[in-house]
Motif scaffolding. Structure first.
Motif, mmCIF file in Angstrom:
data_model
loop_
_atom_site.group_PDB
_atom_site.id
_atom_site.type_symbol
_atom_site.label_atom_id
_atom_site.label_comp_id
_atom_site.label_asym_id
_atom_site.label_seq_id
_atom_site.Cartn_x
_atom_site.Cartn_y
_atom_site.Cartn_z
ATOM 1 N N SER A 1 0.827 -1.208 0.000
ATOM 2 C CA SER A 1 0.000 0.000 0.000
ATOM 3 C C SER A 1 0.862 1.259 0.000
ATOM 4 N N PHE A 2 2.018 1.195 0.656
ATOM 5 C CA PHE A 2 2.968 2.302 0.672
ATOM 6 C C PHE A 2 4.170 1.944 -0.193
ATOM 7 N N LEU A 3 4.708 2.920 -0.869
ATOM 8 C CA LEU A 3 5.889 2.679 -1.687
ATOM 9 C C LEU A 3 7.126 2.494 -0.810
ATOM 10 N N ARG A 4 8.025 1.665 -1.264
ATOM 11 C CA ARG A 4 9.349 1.564 -0.651
ATOM 12 C C ARG A 4 10.135 2.791 -1.097
ATOM 13 N N LEU A 5 10.662 3.545 -0.131
ATOM 14 C CA LEU A 5 11.189 4.874 -0.422
ATOM 15 C C LEU A 5 12.705 4.923 -0.582
ATOM 16 N N ASN A 6 13.397 3.806 -0.394
ATOM 17 C CA ASN A 6 14.860 3.849 -0.358
ATOM 18 C C ASN A 6 15.469 4.526 -1.575
ATOM 19 N N ASP A 7 15.057 4.110 -2.781
ATOM 20 C CA ASP A 7 15.633 4.691 -3.998
ATOM 21 C C ASP A 7 15.193 6.136 -4.192
ATOM 22 N N LEU A 8 13.957 6.425 -3.839
ATOM 23 C CA LEU A 8 13.476 7.805 -3.948
ATOM 24 C C LEU A 8 14.269 8.722 -3.018
ATOM 25 N N ILE A 9 14.555 8.264 -1.810
ATOM 26 C CA ILE A 9 15.360 9.052 -0.885
ATOM 27 C C ILE A 9 16.749 9.277 -1.463
ATOM 28 N N ASP A 10 17.330 8.222 -2.005
ATOM 29 C CA ASP A 10 18.683 8.312 -2.541
ATOM 30 C C ASP A 10 18.791 9.332 -3.664
ATOM 31 N N GLN A 11 17.738 9.428 -4.494
ATOM 32 C CA GLN A 11 17.804 10.289 -5.672
ATOM 33 C C GLN A 11 17.139 11.654 -5.492
ATOM 34 N N TYR A 12 16.130 11.727 -4.620
ATOM 35 C CA TYR A 12 15.328 12.945 -4.572
ATOM 36 C C TYR A 12 15.214 13.573 -3.186
ATOM 37 N N ALA A 13 15.917 13.055 -2.192
ATOM 38 C CA ALA A 13 15.788 13.589 -0.833
ATOM 39 C C ALA A 13 17.157 13.806 -0.199
ATOM 40 N N PRO A 14 17.954 14.734 -0.727
ATOM 41 C CA PRO A 14 19.291 14.958 -0.164
ATOM 42 C C PRO A 14 19.262 15.462 1.270
ATOM 43 N N ASN A 15 18.245 16.222 1.633
ATOM 44 C CA ASN A 15 18.194 16.742 3.006
ATOM 45 C C ASN A 15 17.926 15.625 4.009
ATOM 46 N N PHE A 16 16.958 14.768 3.710
ATOM 47 C CA PHE A 16 16.680 13.663 4.626
ATOM 48 C C PHE A 16 17.830 12.663 4.628
ATOM 49 N N LYS A 17 18.425 12.448 3.485
ATOM 50 C CA LYS A 17 19.569 11.531 3.404
ATOM 51 C C LYS A 17 20.713 12.018 4.294
ATOM 52 N N ALA A 18 20.941 13.326 4.309
ATOM 53 C CA ALA A 18 21.993 13.889 5.154
ATOM 54 C C ALA A 18 21.672 13.710 6.632
ATOM 55 N N ILE A 19 20.386 13.808 6.983
ATOM 56 C CA ILE A 19 19.980 13.604 8.375
ATOM 57 C C ILE A 19 20.255 12.167 8.803
ATOM 58 N N MET A 20 19.952 11.188 7.938
ATOM 59 C CA MET A 20 20.228 9.796 8.278
ATOM 60 C C MET A 20 21.722 9.561 8.473
ATOM 61 N N GLU A 21 22.526 10.249 7.705
ATOM 62 C CA GLU A 21 23.974 10.100 7.845
ATOM 63 C C GLU A 21 24.479 10.753 9.128
ATOM 64 N N LYS A 22 23.781 11.798 9.581
ATOM 65 C CA LYS A 22 24.225 12.533 10.767
ATOM 66 C C LYS A 22 23.809 11.846 12.060
ATOM 67 N N TYR A 23 22.581 11.293 12.083
ATOM 68 C CA TYR A 23 22.031 10.729 13.313
ATOM 69 C C TYR A 23 21.904 9.217 13.172
ATOM 70 N N GLU A 24 22.713 8.492 13.937
ATOM 71 C CA GLU A 24 22.723 7.037 13.821
ATOM 72 C C GLU A 24 21.388 6.429 14.229
ATOM 73 N N ASP A 25 20.744 6.989 15.273
ATOM 74 C CA ASP A 25 19.482 6.400 15.718
ATOM 75 C C ASP A 25 18.373 6.599 14.692
ATOM 76 N N VAL A 26 18.460 7.669 13.896
ATOM 77 C CA VAL A 26 17.479 7.868 12.828
ATOM 78 C C VAL A 26 17.694 6.824 11.740
ATOM 79 N N ARG A 27 18.949 6.623 11.353
ATOM 80 C CA ARG A 27 19.257 5.620 10.332
ATOM 81 C C ARG A 27 18.771 4.243 10.760
ATOM 82 N N LYS A 28 18.982 3.900 12.020
ATOM 83 C CA LYS A 28 18.567 2.592 12.518
ATOM 84 C C LYS A 28 17.062 2.502 12.697
#
Length: 544
Positions: free
Chosen positions: A136-163
């Motif tokens: 029902s919901f799209l898997r967002l991994n590739d969309l984040i990688d290509q179209y969400a640089p701000n959120f991607k940077a947050i995941m790289e900065k905060y380990e608990d967010v990435r996990k």
């Protein structure tokens, strides 16, 4: 976070030119939305960076929970009108009240009649994972990688967010509400009435025993000066909220609130269900003593925040547990200050554990499988994980709704927040311009920008005092497979209900504390060992 905040003051500008991970109006690179794991159905080009996001206007349908202070038509909120002009994307908001949102959300999922976007619909983590796996919901991994640089940077900065954002197999189906603010992440603080401390000759307590002596003085010393013994030494919205501000003194919850009743046993270094531990029995023994001696509000099992506020207006409360002062005290708000240190417990523990990591609500934003423009939707939301987008969500448009003040920060314009009409409120006024009321929106709240009730001086000072005593690591919620999640929910329904019931009974004296071992045995019979195995599997993945 409380949605009834007295003031919001953010720093920074909104529409300054952006670079790096931020959107820049000057960029014109385009990308055809194909692949990306998104099942894209459209053929419109999406600009990879900058504004507008799309060159030809599009409309997306979004479901959202409405706060009572907001316009019933979310399209009337100023920033959505401005953001539509910036992006070329119009959002057709389907707004529902808190009373209706669960039914409407579940009906949409059950009938497969999905909005394009789920935005602050209070989606439980288990449902995010379940409906993500089901498609029902799209898997967002590739969309984040290509179209969400701000959120991607947050995941790289905060380990608990990435996990914390991914499912057991590493899939991401939702974007979260995030914070970078100890004042917010320390979820409950203990505030004491300093006028009562002075009146009774007491000092701010630093240990559990000293807290007891202060509460006795509040009960017996007539600190409100009315000649009656009507004082309530300690109050809260619920018993759970009292336990949150006391449990660290007993070494409980030593990884924060991310996984509810689970932490690490300091003796064995193994995962622990702490409501079945001897330390929990000691905590209950202390709280039972407070309740029996009328040092805790005798109505704590049925009271509400409104009740606490009303009792404070009568100057009857000596201390209370809440995230900030202004949410539970009005005319006497200046009387309350937070603890100067975490309380030291009977075994020397000086830990404060009513705290979480950066991850707030995980399911704040989902893109449905029927969304014809998933790439555009991802770019649309990613802006609100940038500094400029965060400011826009909380202050609006520079020059129209806010301006720089003499201290270099930013305030709403005086004509907006001064002389609020009779019968209205601050939140009602600013909600004409910004959508933050109600909380849990998909963004990152940073303390430099957000100056709500949790970051007002009294609450911020309390958080600053407690920050040195936080656990070294604050867990995000673990992820579970679909099978694990189903079994976990079934087990926890009964186990957590028993914990809640027996905890209340032990505190009230309806069950003897000598029966604690029988309670633990009952938990084991209900499947606690199997539940621990499930959490151990989630913990093992979390450590990877």
């Amino acid at each position: 976070m409380s949605s009834t905040l007295a003031f919001v003051l953010l720093s920074g500008t909104i529409l300054a030119a952006c670079s790096g991970n931020n959107d820049s109006p000057g960029s014109s690179e385009t990308s055809s939305p194909q692949g990306n794991g998104s099942n894209s159905q459209n053929v419109e080009a999406v600009n990879a960076t900058g504004f507008p996001i799309v060159n030809e206007p599009i409309t997306l349908r979004a479901m959202v929970q409405l706060s009572p202070v907001q316009p019933t038509d979310w399209n009337d909120i100023l920033i959505w009108q401005k953001y539509e002009e910036m992006t070329g994307i119009r959002i057709d908001w389907e707004a529902y009240t808190a009373a209706d949102i669960t039914e409407k959300r579940n009906l949409a999922l059950a009938s497969d009649q999905l909005p394009d976007i789920f935005y602050r619909t209070r989606m439980p983590d288990n449902d995010v994972d379940k409906y993500g796996v089901e498609g029902s919901f799209l898997r967002l991994n590739d969309l984040i990688d290509q179209y969400a640089p701000n959120f991607k940077a947050i995941m790289e900065k905060y380990e608990d967010v990435r996990k914390g954002v991914a499912t057991a197999d590493g899939s991401i189906y939702a974007l979260p509400n995030l914070t970078d603010s100890p004042s917010i992440e320390i979820t409950r603080k203990l505030f004491l009435n300093q006028d009562w401390l002075e009146s009774t000759g007491q000092q701010m307590p630093t240990t559990i025993d000293e807290l007891y002596e202060v509460l006795v003085a509040f009960r017996d010393g007539d600190p409100n000066g009315n000649g009656e013994q009507d004082e309530i030494p300690m109050a809260a919205d619920s018993l759970d909220e009292l336990l949150l501000v006391l449990r660290g003194a007993y070494g409980l919850g030593n990884k924060g609130i991310g996984n509810n009743n689970w932490d690490i046993d300091p003796d064995s270094a193994e995962l622990r269900f702490f409501p079945a531990s001897e330390r929990y029995l000691e905590l209950l023994t202390f709280v039972n003593k407070l309740y029996t001696e009328k040092l805790i509000d005798q109505e704590v099992f049925t009271t509400t925040g409104t009740d606490v506020l009303a009792k404070n207006e009568q100057n009857r409360i000596g201390s209370f547990s809440f995230g900030n002062v202004v949410g539970r005290a009005n005319s006497n708000a200046d009387s309350f200050v937070g603890l100067e240190t975490a309380l030291t417990g009977p075994h020397g523990d000086q830990l404060y554990t009513s705290a979480r990591g950066h991850l707030g609500a995980r399911g704040a934003f989902m893109i449905s499988k029927s969304n014809p423009h998933p790439e555009a939707a991802m770019r649309w939301i990613d802006y609100f994980y940038s500094d400029e987008g965060i400011r826009m969500l909380y202050l609006g448009i520079e020059g129209e709704t806010y301006a720089q003040n003499a201290d270099g920060g930013y305030d709403f314009l005086p004509e907006i927040v001064e002389n609020i009409p009779e019968g209205s409120s601050f939140d009602q006024v600013v909600s004409q311009y910004v959508p933050y009321a109600g909380g849990s929106i998909p963004t990152l709240i940073m303390e430099d920008y957000f100056k709500g009730g949790e970051t007002q001086p009294s609450a911020k000072a309390a958080a600053d005092n407690l920050a040195p005593y936080l656990p070294d690591e604050l867990w995000a919620p673990f992820s579970f497979t679909t099978e694990e999640a189903d079994e976990k929910v079934a087990l926890e329904t009964d186990i957590n209900a028993l914990v809640t019931q027996r905890t209340a009974e032990f505190v009230q004296g309806k069950s003897s504390l000598a029966e604690f071992s029988n309670y633990v045995t009952q938990l084991e019979r209900m499947g606690l060992d199997r539940l621990k195995e499930i959490y151990e599997a989630g913990y093992a993945r979390y450590q990877e």
